[in-house]
Design a protein around this motif. Structure first.
Motif, PDB file in Angstrom:
ATOM      1  N   LEU A 279       0.806  -1.219   0.000  1.00 54.13           N
ATOM      2  CA  LEU A 279       0.000   0.000   0.000  1.00 54.13           C
ATOM      3  C   LEU A 279       0.841   1.272   0.000  1.00 54.13           C
ATOM      4  CD1 LEU A 279      -2.785  -1.020   2.560  1.00 54.13           C
ATOM      5  CD2 LEU A 279      -2.960  -0.918   0.063  1.00 54.13           C
ATOM      6  N   GLY A 280       2.172   1.113   0.050  1.00 50.23           N
ATOM      7  CA  GLY A 280       3.045   2.278   0.043  1.00 50.23           C
ATOM      8  C   GLY A 280       3.106   3.016   1.358  1.00 50.23           C
ATOM      9  N   VAL A 281       2.864   2.300   2.458  1.00 46.02           N
ATOM     10  CA  VAL A 281       2.923   2.904   3.790  1.00 46.02           C
ATOM     11  C   VAL A 281       4.315   2.668   4.359  1.00 46.02           C
ATOM     12  CG1 VAL A 281       1.972   2.863   6.125  1.00 46.02           C
ATOM     13  CG2 VAL A 281       0.468   2.565   4.159  1.00 46.02           C
ATOM     14  N   GLU A 282       4.958   3.726   4.827  1.00 45.34           N
ATOM     15  CA  GLU A 282       6.315   3.610   5.359  1.00 45.34           C
ATOM     16  C   GLU A 282       6.303   2.833   6.670  1.00 45.34           C
ATOM     17  OE1 GLU A 282       8.111   7.385   5.777  1.00 45.34           O
ATOM     18  OE2 GLU A 282       8.052   7.867   3.629  1.00 45.34           O
ATOM     19  N   SER A 283       7.323   2.003   6.841  1.00 45.61           N
ATOM     20  CA  SER A 283       7.461   1.210   8.048  1.00 45.61           C
ATOM     21  C   SER A 283       8.877   1.346   8.563  1.00 45.61           C
ATOM     22  CB  SER A 283       7.143  -0.264   7.771  1.00 45.61           C
ATOM     23  OG  SER A 283       7.413  -1.068   8.904  1.00 45.61           O
ATOM     24  N   ALA A 284       8.995   1.544   9.890  1.00 41.72           N
ATOM     25  CA  ALA A 284      10.309   1.702  10.510  1.00 41.72           C
ATOM     26  C   ALA A 284      10.931   0.373  10.903  1.00 41.72           C
ATOM     27  CB  ALA A 284      10.198   2.604  11.737  1.00 41.72           C
ATOM     28  N   GLY A 285      10.259  -0.728  10.586  1.00 41.77           N
ATOM     29  CA  GLY A 285      10.803  -2.043  10.919  1.00 41.77           C
ATOM     30  C   GLY A 285       9.801  -2.875  11.678  1.00 41.77           C
ATOM     31  N   VAL A 286      10.326  -3.931  12.297  1.00 37.32           N
ATOM     32  CA  VAL A 286       9.458  -4.889  12.971  1.00 37.32           C
ATOM     33  C   VAL A 286       8.718  -4.261  14.141  1.00 37.32           C
ATOM     34  CG1 VAL A 286       9.421  -7.080  14.219  1.00 37.32           C
ATOM     35  CG2 VAL A 286      10.964  -6.780  12.277  1.00 37.32           C
ATOM     36  N   ASP A 287       9.377  -3.359  14.874  1.00 33.44           N
ATOM     37  CA  ASP A 287       8.804  -2.793  16.094  1.00 33.44           C
ATOM     38  C   ASP A 287       8.221  -1.407  15.876  1.00 33.44           C
ATOM     39  OD1 ASP A 287       9.576  -5.059  17.520  1.00 33.44           O
ATOM     40  OD2 ASP A 287      11.582  -4.260  17.871  1.00 33.44           O
ATOM     41  N   ASP A 288       7.755  -1.124  14.675  1.00 30.59           N
ATOM     42  CA  ASP A 288       7.152   0.183  14.406  1.00 30.59           C
ATOM     43  C   ASP A 288       5.806   0.265  15.121  1.00 30.59           C
ATOM     44  OD1 ASP A 288       6.149   2.517  13.464  1.00 30.59           O
ATOM     45  OD2 ASP A 288       6.473   2.082  11.344  1.00 30.59           O
ATOM     46  N   PRO A 289       5.683   1.096  16.167  1.00 33.40           N
ATOM     47  CA  PRO A 289       4.430   1.112  16.937  1.00 33.40           C
ATOM     48  C   PRO A 289       3.277   1.790  16.220  1.00 33.40           C
ATOM     49  CG  PRO A 289       5.941   2.780  17.769  1.00 33.40           C
ATOM     50  CD  PRO A 289       6.702   2.026  16.702  1.00 33.40           C
ATOM     51  N   GLY A 290       3.564   2.623  15.239  1.00 33.33           N
ATOM     52  CA  GLY A 290       2.492   3.351  14.578  1.00 33.33           C
ATOM     53  C   GLY A 290       2.049   2.761  13.257  1.00 33.33           C
ATOM     54  N   LEU A 291       2.628   1.619  12.857  1.00 29.49           N
ATOM     55  CA  LEU A 291       2.313   1.041  11.552  1.00 29.49           C
ATOM     56  C   LEU A 291       0.845   0.630  11.468  1.00 29.49           C
ATOM     57  CD1 LEU A 291       3.152   0.053   8.779  1.00 29.49           C
ATOM     58  CD2 LEU A 291       3.904  -2.096   9.837  1.00 29.49           C
ATOM     59  N   GLY A 292       0.359  -0.061  12.482  1.00 26.54           N
ATOM     60  CA  GLY A 292      -1.026  -0.512  12.462  1.00 26.54           C
ATOM     61  C   GLY A 292      -1.996   0.643  12.384  1.00 26.54           C
ATOM     62  N   GLU A 293      -1.708   1.710  13.104  1.00 27.21           N
ATOM     63  CA  GLU A 293      -2.598   2.869  13.082  1.00 27.21           C
ATOM     64  C   GLU A 293      -2.607   3.539  11.721  1.00 27.21           C
ATOM     65  OE1 GLU A 293      -3.452   6.901  15.737  1.00 27.21           O
ATOM     66  OE2 GLU A 293      -1.802   5.538  16.239  1.00 27.21           O
ATOM     67  N   ARG A 294      -1.443   3.624  11.070  1.00 29.60           N
ATOM     68  CA  ARG A 294      -1.393   4.237   9.739  1.00 29.60           C
ATOM     69  C   ARG A 294      -2.133   3.377   8.718  1.00 29.60           C
ATOM     70  NH1 ARG A 294       3.953   5.108  11.452  1.00 29.60           N
ATOM     71  NH2 ARG A 294       4.773   3.470  10.109  1.00 29.60           N
ATOM     72  N   LEU A 295      -1.973   2.058   8.835  1.00 30.62           N
ATOM     73  CA  LEU A 295      -2.704   1.164   7.929  1.00 30.62           C
ATOM     74  C   LEU A 295      -4.210   1.261   8.153  1.00 30.62           C
ATOM     75  CD1 LEU A 295      -0.467  -2.041   8.028  1.00 30.62           C
ATOM     76  CD2 LEU A 295      -0.883  -0.579   6.047  1.00 30.62           C
ATOM     77  N   THR A 296      -4.615   1.319   9.401  1.00 29.26           N
ATOM     78  CA  THR A 296      -6.041   1.426   9.704  1.00 29.26           C
ATOM     79  C   THR A 296      -6.631   2.704   9.131  1.00 29.26           C
ATOM     80  OG1 THR A 296      -5.846   0.104  11.729  1.00 29.26           O
ATOM     81  CG2 THR A 296      -7.717   1.602  11.578  1.00 29.26           C
ATOM     82  N   ARG A 297      -5.915   3.798   9.283  1.00 37.79           N
ATOM     83  CA  ARG A 297      -6.410   5.080   8.752  1.00 37.79           C
ATOM     84  C   ARG A 297      -6.548   5.016   7.227  1.00 37.79           C
ATOM     85  NH1 ARG A 297      -2.547   8.101  10.341  1.00 37.79           N
ATOM     86  NH2 ARG A 297      -3.395   8.452  12.426  1.00 37.79           N
ATOM     87  N   LEU A 298      -5.582   4.383   6.592  1.00 43.65           N
ATOM     88  CA  LEU A 298      -5.624   4.297   5.137  1.00 43.65           C
ATOM     89  C   LEU A 298      -6.736   3.353   4.665  1.00 43.65           C
ATOM     90  CD1 LEU A 298      -4.386   4.869   2.344  1.00 43.65           C
ATOM     91  CD2 LEU A 298      -2.829   2.948   2.741  1.00 43.65           C
ATOM     92  N   LEU A 299      -6.859   2.182   5.304  1.00 35.78           N
ATOM     93  CA  LEU A 299      -7.835   1.193   4.863  1.00 35.78           C
ATOM     94  C   LEU A 299      -9.265   1.623   5.168  1.00 35.78           C
ATOM     95  CD1 LEU A 299      -5.934  -2.021   5.984  1.00 35.78           C
ATOM     96  CD2 LEU A 299      -6.247  -1.198   3.649  1.00 35.78           C
ATOM     97  N   ARG A 300      -9.441   2.393   6.209  1.00 36.28           N
ATOM     98  CA  ARG A 300     -10.768   2.919   6.508  1.00 36.28           C
ATOM     99  C   ARG A 300     -11.120   4.129   5.642  1.00 36.28           C
ATOM    100  NH1 ARG A 300     -10.994   3.104  13.147  1.00 36.28           N
ATOM    101  NH2 ARG A 300     -11.377   0.876  13.518  1.00 36.28           N
ATOM    102  N   LYS A 301     -10.166   4.536   4.820  1.00 40.48           N
ATOM    103  CA  LYS A 301     -10.345   5.713   3.951  1.00 40.48           C
ATOM    104  C   LYS A 301     -10.602   6.987   4.776  1.00 40.48           C
ATOM    105  CE  LYS A 301     -10.177   2.994   0.322  1.00 40.48           C
ATOM    106  NZ  LYS A 301     -10.027   1.700   1.015  1.00 40.48           N
TER     107      LYS A 301
END
Length: 306
Positions: A279-301
């Protein structure tokens, strides 16, 4: 080639129909016939049943090919209708297992499970603190207290792996992966699931599909068990088969729900970073704490406020 494919497809459909509907239906029709002939008063009189079959075999109609065909067709039709009814009832059982606590009865069941879980959780935490203090102070019974804490944890897990919200264990177990992923990563599994499914391998999809089919089969087995319990009103040995079927269906349903939930959570854990990349969402690695939140915001439009 086309006719061969259609023949093979028809053969598979016939096999599935025979295994899922016709054979269990024929068995149930046989049990109904036995119940009508014997009843409670002659529940074990096999001679009575044999005599009734011999009488039917000696009747003039039994020597007519047309009558035999009609009877066979009627028996198969009855078995198919019975199997279809059990399948529909199994769907209802499956929906009940996963139901939300709507209505007074389901809310009461959910509240009861919640109270049991809170009591078990308090007992586990108390035992854990006691075991920890004993370990720190070097008490002689530290190992025994640790075993007590493990048993209290197992007691809590038997009720639910997370604070229960559903009337039945199956609903909470199937909802647990979404709750855990939301709490740990702020990932909305419902929004991410179609995308994660497309990223999964064929083998992973097959495992999930097989677990889902096992859950459906377990619910259908409970439906058959309910039918035999009703039949016990006329012939009590059918109740034994009903109890065994219901108990086996519940056990198999719990195992299937456990497998499906574990596979669902594992799929999300393994592919969440692949989803971010796709989806082109930046990830800081395995322990990126904000990755799920960014994906949720994008997938929920969702859009940020201007």
């Amino acid at each position: 080639m086309t006719s061969g494919f259609l023949s093979a497809l028809g053969g598979r459909i016939a096999e599935r129909w025979l295994a899922a509907l016709a054979l269990p239906g024929l068995l149930f029709v046989s049990a109904v016939t036995t119940a009508v002939v014997l009843g409670h008063g002659h529940w074990s009189d096999l001679g009575r049943l044999r005599d009734r079959l011999d009488t039917l075999a000696d009747s003039p109609a039994s020597h007519s090919a047309g009558s035999v065909v009609l009877v066979a067709a009627g028996v198969l039709a009855g078995a198919a209708v019975t199997g279809a009814a059990a399948q529909s009832l199994g769907t209802g059982v499956e929906l009940l297992w996963c139901a939300e606590p709507h209505g007074p009865v389901l809310r009461r069941l959910a509240d009861r499970r919640s109270r049991r879980w809170r009591a078990a959780d308090a007992a586990f935490r108390t035992a854990l603190v006691t075991a920890g203090r004993a370990r720190i102070t070097g008490a002689d019974d530290a190992d025994r207290l640790a075993d007590v804490a493990e048993r209290r944890h197992a007691d809590r897990e038997r009720i639910a792996s997370a604070p229960p919200r559903h009337p039945f264990w199956t609903g909470d177990r199937l909802a647990a992966p979404a709750q855990r992923l939301w709490r740990a990563q702020r990932l909305d599994l419902a929004a991410a699931w179609p995308h994660l499914w497309l990223l999964a391998s064929d083998g992973t999809r097959a495992e999930l599909h097989a677990a889902r089919l096992r859950l459906t089969a377990a619910a259908r087995l409970c439906a058959w068990g309910a039918g035999y319990l009703v039949l016990a009103l006329w012939w009590w040995p059918a109740g034994l088969a009903g109890v065994v079927a219901v108990a086996s269906g519940v056990r198999r349903g719990r195992a299937a729900a456990e497998a499906f939930a574990e596979l669902t959570e594992a799929l999300a854990d393994l592919h969440v970073r692949d989803l971010a990349t796709a989806l082109g969402v930046e990830s800081a690695g395995v322990d990126d704490p904000g990755l799920g939140e960014r994906l949720t915001r994008l997938l929920r439009k969702e859009t940020r406020a201007a």
